[in-house]
Scaffold this motif. Sequence first.
Motif, PDB file in Angstrom:
ATOM      1  N   GLY A   1      43.353  72.821  35.415  1.00 58.07           N
ATOM      2  CA  GLY A   1      43.482  71.692  36.326  1.00 58.07           C
ATOM      3  C   GLY A   1      43.677  72.076  37.783  1.00 58.07           C
ATOM      4  O   GLY A   1      44.001  71.212  38.608  1.00 58.07           O
ATOM      5  N   ALA A   2      43.493  73.352  38.141  1.00 57.25           N
ATOM      6  CA  ALA A   2      43.676  73.789  39.525  1.00 57.25           C
ATOM      7  C   ALA A   2      42.352  73.717  40.274  1.00 57.25           C
ATOM      8  O   ALA A   2      41.307  74.092  39.753  1.00 57.25           O
ATOM      9  CB  ALA A   2      44.214  75.213  39.551  1.00 57.25           C
ATOM     10  N   SER A   3      42.393  73.235  41.505  1.00 57.37           N
ATOM     11  CA  SER A   3      41.200  73.187  42.343  1.00 57.37           C
ATOM     12  C   SER A   3      40.982  74.539  43.024  1.00 57.37           C
ATOM     13  O   SER A   3      41.936  75.281  43.266  1.00 57.37           O
ATOM     14  CB  SER A   3      41.333  72.098  43.406  1.00 57.37           C
ATOM     15  N   ARG A   4      39.742  74.839  43.341  1.00 59.10           N
ATOM     16  CA  ARG A   4      39.414  76.074  44.026  1.00 59.10           C
ATOM     17  C   ARG A   4      38.325  75.810  45.076  1.00 59.10           C
ATOM     18  O   ARG A   4      37.451  74.961  44.881  1.00 59.10           O
ATOM     19  CB  ARG A   4      38.894  77.137  43.046  1.00 59.10           C
ATOM     20  N   VAL A   5      38.411  76.569  46.186  1.00 63.61           N
ATOM     21  CA  VAL A   5      37.397  76.526  47.229  1.00 63.61           C
ATOM     22  C   VAL A   5      36.724  77.898  47.265  1.00 63.61           C
ATOM     23  O   VAL A   5      37.403  78.908  47.500  1.00 63.61           O
ATOM     24  CB  VAL A   5      38.000  76.186  48.606  1.00 63.61           C
ATOM     25  N   LEU A   6      35.418  77.935  47.004  1.00 66.81           N
ATOM     26  CA  LEU A   6      34.656  79.184  47.087  1.00 66.81           C
ATOM     27  C   LEU A   6      34.149  79.333  48.514  1.00 66.81           C
ATOM     28  O   LEU A   6      33.360  78.510  48.991  1.00 66.81           O
ATOM     29  CB  LEU A   6      33.481  79.166  46.116  1.00 66.81           C
TER      30      LEU A   6
ATOM     31  N   SER B   1      45.422  62.974  42.480  1.00 68.87           N
ATOM     32  CA  SER B   1      44.706  62.682  41.238  1.00 68.87           C
ATOM     33  C   SER B   1      44.768  63.870  40.297  1.00 68.87           C
ATOM     34  O   SER B   1      45.095  64.988  40.695  1.00 68.87           O
ATOM     35  CB  SER B   1      43.244  62.340  41.537  1.00 68.87           C
ATOM     36  N   ALA B   2      44.437  63.594  39.028  1.00 68.64           N
ATOM     37  CA  ALA B   2      44.395  64.659  38.018  1.00 68.64           C
ATOM     38  C   ALA B   2      43.065  65.401  38.036  1.00 68.64           C
ATOM     39  O   ALA B   2      42.891  66.383  37.304  1.00 68.64           O
ATOM     40  CB  ALA B   2      44.636  64.057  36.635  1.00 68.64           C
ATOM     41  N   THR B   3      42.150  64.928  38.833  1.00 63.21           N
ATOM     42  CA  THR B   3      40.846  65.578  38.933  1.00 63.21           C
ATOM     43  C   THR B   3      40.984  66.906  39.695  1.00 63.21           C
ATOM     44  O   THR B   3      41.699  66.978  40.690  1.00 63.21           O
ATOM     45  CB  THR B   3      39.853  64.676  39.681  1.00 63.21           C
ATOM     46  N   CYS B   4      40.303  67.915  39.218  1.00 61.14           N
ATOM     47  CA  CYS B   4      40.270  69.170  39.982  1.00 61.14           C
ATOM     48  C   CYS B   4      38.895  69.301  40.647  1.00 61.14           C
ATOM     49  O   CYS B   4      37.894  68.771  40.139  1.00 61.14           O
ATOM     50  CB  CYS B   4      40.588  70.377  39.112  1.00 61.14           C
ATOM     51  N   PHE B   5      38.887  69.970  41.773  1.00 60.41           N
ATOM     52  CA  PHE B   5      37.684  70.109  42.586  1.00 60.41           C
ATOM     53  C   PHE B   5      37.297  71.579  42.683  1.00 60.41           C
ATOM     54  O   PHE B   5      38.157  72.453  42.843  1.00 60.41           O
ATOM     55  CB  PHE B   5      37.919  69.559  44.000  1.00 60.41           C
ATOM     56  N   LEU B   6      35.985  71.819  42.603  1.00 61.79           N
ATOM     57  CA  LEU B   6      35.424  73.136  42.895  1.00 61.79           C
ATOM     58  C   LEU B   6      34.504  72.939  44.101  1.00 61.79           C
ATOM     59  O   LEU B   6      33.489  72.241  44.007  1.00 61.79           O
ATOM     60  CB  LEU B   6      34.640  73.678  41.697  1.00 61.79           C
ATOM     61  N   VAL B   7      34.890  73.538  45.233  1.00 58.61           N
ATOM     62  CA  VAL B   7      34.197  73.299  46.493  1.00 58.61           C
ATOM     63  C   VAL B   7      33.538  74.594  46.948  1.00 58.61           C
ATOM     64  O   VAL B   7      34.148  75.665  46.868  1.00 58.61           O
ATOM     65  CB  VAL B   7      35.187  72.816  47.571  1.00 58.61           C
ATOM     66  N   THR B   8      32.306  74.505  47.424  1.00 60.21           N
ATOM     67  CA  THR B   8      31.665  75.667  48.061  1.00 60.21           C
ATOM     68  C   THR B   8      31.555  75.411  49.556  1.00 60.21           C
ATOM     69  O   THR B   8      31.217  74.305  49.977  1.00 60.21           O
ATOM     70  CB  THR B   8      30.268  75.937  47.484  1.00 60.21           C
ATOM     71  N   SER B   9      31.879  76.443  50.348  1.00 58.29           N
ATOM     72  CA  SER B   9      31.881  76.260  51.801  1.00 58.29           C
ATOM     73  C   SER B   9      31.728  77.608  52.489  1.00 58.29           C
ATOM     74  O   SER B   9      32.174  78.633  51.963  1.00 58.29           O
ATOM     75  CB  SER B   9      33.186  75.612  52.255  1.00 58.29           C
TER      76      SER B   9
END
Length: 848
Positions: A32-37, A135-143
Amino acid sequence: MIAAALALHATEDSFVARRKLLADLVEALRGGASRVLVGAPGVGKTRLAAECLRELSDEAPVVCKIADVTDRDGFVARVAAVLGVWLAPTFDRAESEARVVRALGARGPGLIVLDNFEQLPAEVDALLDGWMRSSATCFLVTSRRHLGCAAEHVEVQPLETASAASGWSEAATLLRQRASELGKTRLEEEDRHAIEDLAKALDGLPLAIEMAAARLAVLTPAQLLGRLGERFAILDGGPRRLGAALEASLSLLDDAALDCLRACGVFRGGVRLEALEHVLGPGHDVLGALATLKGHSLLSVERAGAVNRYSLAHSVRDLVEARERDKASWSAARERHAAYWADAAAAELEDPRLLLELENLRFAFDWARREGPPELAGRLALALSSPALGLPYGEADRVVDAALGGASEGSLPEALEAQLRFRRGTVRRFLSSFDAATRDLDWAGDIARRIGDRSLEAEVLAGLGHALSGSADWEGSRAYLERALAVHPDPTFRPLVLAMIANTFSNEDAFDRAEPMLREAVAGADVQHDAYAGAFARLSLGILLVERGAFDEAFGCLVDSLSVFESSRSTRVMQARHLRAVALTHLARVKQETGDTAGALSDYHEAVSFAEEAGVRRAEAFALHGLASLLLELGELRAADDRIRAALPLMRENAKDAEGAIVALQGVLFALRGAHEDAERFFRRAQALLAAHKRPVFAAALSVLRGEQGEAAASHAEYADVRLARRLRASFSKRRTSPPLFVSEDGSFFRSPETGQPVSLARRKAVRGILRALIEARQTRPGVPVSVEALIAAGWPGEKVLPAAGAERVYAAIATLRRLGLRGLISQSADGYLVPADRAVIPHDPGA
């Protein structure tokens, strides 16, 4: 799930490398952890995200592509659309964002991928951060840039370009895999160096590598590598993907960051902060601009000792140069870059950190010699060719030659011209261009005397003394060195020149005169804490002690000198490289004399390699001489022959007084092959060569090889060369076996070992082919018979012959060879025919 992955990456190709990073990402997203690539354009962020989706087969991901979205409202609308949230045109911003928040909350745990976030403004970062927290949603972001949100940022680095000893690098593996998948070509081991170099030149960027793989349908890896100077024209094609990706990143920078990027573009091999500040000039927030470039993944930061260095990827740097090189501002930046390095190099020449700037100095000199003033080019050439930077002698010669050749008469200050001519004369002396070296040194000496530079005058005199080594004029060399010692005003000059003078005596085998001088030179250098002079004197003393048979003390001197030449304690990197070859040659001699054959072989081979790399032919000749002598002792006659042939012209051109020694080894080679009359001819020639020089130890060794028991041999009995001669003499005295077979490489001629008469097979094509096959097998597979079938193919290539008829032909051909003089030389076994392994076969040119 596969559909979601394909929405990010539309091809079903294999995923190469980054397995550990992928596993860590999948574990974090499952929790459930979000990450930014975060990473540079083309580094593979989107591909990595797609692979994460393939691994997360039990999730329900949503993919949201936002590369074309540039503001907050557009971002909210795009996310709402993929979530299935209807937004009426009449909704204001607050209502639209509230509906997205409610949808995220209602959705519960899940995964949303946001691809290409970098162009959105900072206020969107804050909005995303709020969604992640609420929110409980996790995000995977590319930047391509770092975001202002709480999610952990994962730096996606280029693929590893350093190959392991046991396998290919990550980047090269991807290149090979993609080329194979595209059906373009299969890249094999024979292209390994070019493939690895190509992957490195492509910065390990997967996007660039995949484009390169497509070009391998029509180019070899080496061809493609040679064309990367115009990488965007070569790689991109079609929509110009790589260039477009980089251009998009540059469009996000502010003016200050763009100025800094342009300035970084004139550097090579790394950017020093102070140099960058000089190129940019006053009034720039350099640190702020560097931080911006780092944040946008356009700049790498690497620690070097106590400071950081900065660098651009090749692709970024090439794009900057392509955009700027026709502008006046680019030329002005190149001039400031060249001027900075001319000043910095002069001030830091003894600082090991300057070695990091070799590429910057090369780039600065290249501009200065073409577009800058001659004095600036000359100063950079003097710095770049300095022994402290360790350029190979050939490159140093070309650099100084270009600077002098580009300067008109009177355009260089006299002191600078004198230094440049002295430098060129010095490197040409090491390259054995003795006449050209002498002309330069004489010219430099005239200027030094005219301007009153006594230190330079003394250096020139020492150089002129060394230039006489090629002709073995040790008396003349000694006279120059003694004058140098008298002229130089600095007493610290004495230990080094004293050792040089001692070496002139050693080269005449006058060891009793040389040894006390060398011990004085060692003591004097130690008092002055001059590591290089001390190492040179110890090396010279070690060589003398080897010759005298004092192997234990010699070993200590040689190891001590080698430790200095291999370390940063020697600031004369260029000389240290070739002196390592000299030290290793004589360490090998110690090991050869004391029974460490494996160690001696290793040291000799390494010495040859160092000498070749440095381009010092005299050192290479002596290393090859030593290696050949050891190979003769081991009975490896063919390998010894190769080394003798390589050493002979080098010795003739660079060490005339030792030419007789290598010719004597030719005699040993022939004696070991059983050709004793030919061996004696070589010994007589060696005696004539040695008679022209004062080398009593070589003469004593030669007398031992010839079986003479005179006073000279007895008085030098413990000298290394004489000890070696005794062992070699013993080995060929016991080997008076059958005479060797002299045969031409194509099998058209041989000399009968029975009669000594020449025999021509020029008109016997089949017999010639069979003899050639037998000799080739003897050379490459000693002791292995050649089958009758193979002999049929060799004698009648391409002809269809029944086995029984072919065998009859072979029998007849063998009988012919035996009748012509090879009766006792060709043996038969159950498996075929062979020339026995203990029978010497010597390639021979019938016209010689």
